[in-house]
Design an enzyme around this catalytic site. Sequence first.
Site, PDB file in Angstrom:
ATOM      1  N   LYS A 141       3.221  14.208   3.212  1.00 27.76           N
ATOM      2  CA  LYS A 141       3.887  14.578   1.834  1.00 27.76           C
ATOM      3  C   LYS A 141       4.713  15.666   1.863  1.00 27.76           C
ATOM      4  O   LYS A 141       4.461  16.710   2.836  1.00 27.76           O
ATOM      5  CB  LYS A 141       2.898  14.492   0.603  1.00 27.76           C
ATOM      6  CG  LYS A 141       2.375  12.989   0.251  1.00 27.76           C
ATOM      7  CD  LYS A 141       1.992  12.770  -0.652  1.00 27.76           C
ATOM      8  CE  LYS A 141       1.527  11.030  -0.746  1.00 27.76           C
ATOM      9  NZ  LYS A 141       0.604  10.733  -2.008  1.00 27.76           N
ATOM     10  N   ARG A 181      -6.490   8.792   2.479  1.00 25.99           N
ATOM     11  CA  ARG A 181      -5.575   7.923   2.696  1.00 25.99           C
ATOM     12  C   ARG A 181      -4.599   8.461   3.517  1.00 25.99           C
ATOM     13  O   ARG A 181      -3.825   9.451   3.181  1.00 25.99           O
ATOM     14  CB  ARG A 181      -4.955   7.313   1.505  1.00 25.99           C
ATOM     15  CG  ARG A 181      -3.963   6.339   1.641  1.00 25.99           C
ATOM     16  CD  ARG A 181      -2.942   6.006   0.549  1.00 25.99           C
ATOM     17  NE  ARG A 181      -2.033   4.807   0.620  1.00 25.99           N
ATOM     18  CZ  ARG A 181      -0.671   5.390   1.068  1.00 25.99           C
ATOM     19  NH1 ARG A 181      -0.448   6.518   1.229  1.00 25.99           N
ATOM     20  NH2 ARG A 181       0.146   4.339   1.086  1.00 25.99           N
TER      21      ARG A 181
HETATM   22  N1  HH2 Z   1       0.507   7.558  -1.832  1.00 23.39           N
HETATM   23  C1  HH2 Z   1       1.396   6.898  -1.457  1.00 23.39           C
HETATM   24  C2  HH2 Z   1       1.119   5.722  -1.806  1.00 23.39           C
HETATM   25  N2  HH2 Z   1       0.093   5.036  -2.059  1.00 23.39           N
HETATM   26  N3  HH2 Z   1      -2.053   5.400  -2.684  1.00 23.39           N
HETATM   27  C3  HH2 Z   1      -3.213   6.185  -2.994  1.00 23.39           C
HETATM   28  N4  HH2 Z   1      -4.282   5.900  -3.390  1.00 23.39           N
HETATM   29  N5  HH2 Z   1      -2.988   7.589  -3.014  1.00 23.39           N
HETATM   30  C4  HH2 Z   1      -1.796   8.186  -2.788  1.00 23.39           C
HETATM   31  O1  HH2 Z   1      -1.680   9.530  -2.631  1.00 23.39           O
HETATM   32  C5  HH2 Z   1      -0.798   7.392  -2.263  1.00 23.39           C
HETATM   33  C6  HH2 Z   1      -0.701   5.782  -2.261  1.00 23.39           C
HETATM   34  C7  HH2 Z   1       2.872   7.450  -1.258  1.00 23.39           C
HETATM   35  O2  HH2 Z   1       2.647   7.554   0.449  1.00 23.39           O
HETATM   36  P1  HH2 Z   1       3.312   6.489   1.338  1.00 23.39           P
HETATM   37  O3  HH2 Z   1       2.768   5.155   1.292  1.00 23.39           O
HETATM   38  O4  HH2 Z   1       3.217   6.945   2.683  1.00 23.39           O
HETATM   39  O5  HH2 Z   1       4.731   6.417   1.092  1.00 23.39           O
HETATM   40  P2  HH2 Z   1       6.031   5.467   0.234  1.00 23.39           P
HETATM   41  O6  HH2 Z   1       5.502   5.366  -0.966  1.00 23.39           O
HETATM   42  O7  HH2 Z   1       7.221   6.003   0.668  1.00 23.39           O
HETATM   43  O8  HH2 Z   1       5.710   4.036   1.131  1.00 23.39           O
END
Ligand code: HH2
Length: 245
Positions: A193, A228
């Site tokens: 992040k 995660r």
């Molecule tokens: N962060 C993201 C998405 N889902 N779920 C949980 N439980 N906790 C988190 O901190 C979390 C999550 C955001 O990250 P990412 O999926 O890598 O990116 P994007 O939202 O751009 O797909």
Amino acid sequence: MGVLNVTPDSFSDGGRWVDPEAAVTHGLRMVAEGADVVDVGGESTRPGADPVPVDEELRRVLPVIRALAAHVRVSIDTRKARVAEAALEAGATLVNDVSASLAPVAAAAGAGWVAIHMRGDPRTMQQAPAYDDVVAEVRAFLVERASSAGTPEVWIDPGIGFGKTLDHNLTLLAHLRELVATGYPVVVGTSRKAFLGRLTGDAPTTDRVEASVATAAWALSQGAAMVRVHDVAPTVRAARMLSGV
Ligand code: HH2
């Protein structure tokens, strides 16, 4: 929990796994590396992201869930009830819910539910987020949602980066034990992040592995039940090391 974003625009792996076959191969690789859950998402929730229509989100996630569910526990990362329902029918058993509003869908299917704290929505959440006491407010919100969930398997997640400044993220991580003390299992997602980049000389997402592993290890040491992550192999090695000390 290994991250599998089947999106063109996720902040760190957007576009890499849009081909279902490549996505399944990557999911299985994360399982081989030690992931207990693979979290499939078809809509980016990065700051500023636009919503994706239901049909498009379903088209992205369902084939991947069907293929992976025979091999590993699959969670569906969505804010939409229809997507969560279809994903559970396709074999997912956990709803990973940034909207913290899909407990009834999980309960109806006898599935687990992760309630995530978010301030606002992804398009606006990073516009000057403010709290009087970020730990108390996040904790109260999550306990309220979790205690009225109506499904036996409930996880809580402070939502690092979801309507939080750098200081808010660090304060939540420093006080993680206050969330653990609620008795609900805590999930933490710091992986790659933006705040990690800011603290490590503006490192791009590709150079945030060490910061991601360090914060995952910190979260586990404070009692988090699940992290995660995108980089499963180094995180699993760090977690195994921790359990040995
Ligand atoms: N962060 C993201 C998405 N889902 N779920 C949980 N439980 N906790 C988190 O901190 C979390 C999550 C955001 O990250 P990412 O999926 O890598 O990116 P994007 O939202 O751009 O797909």
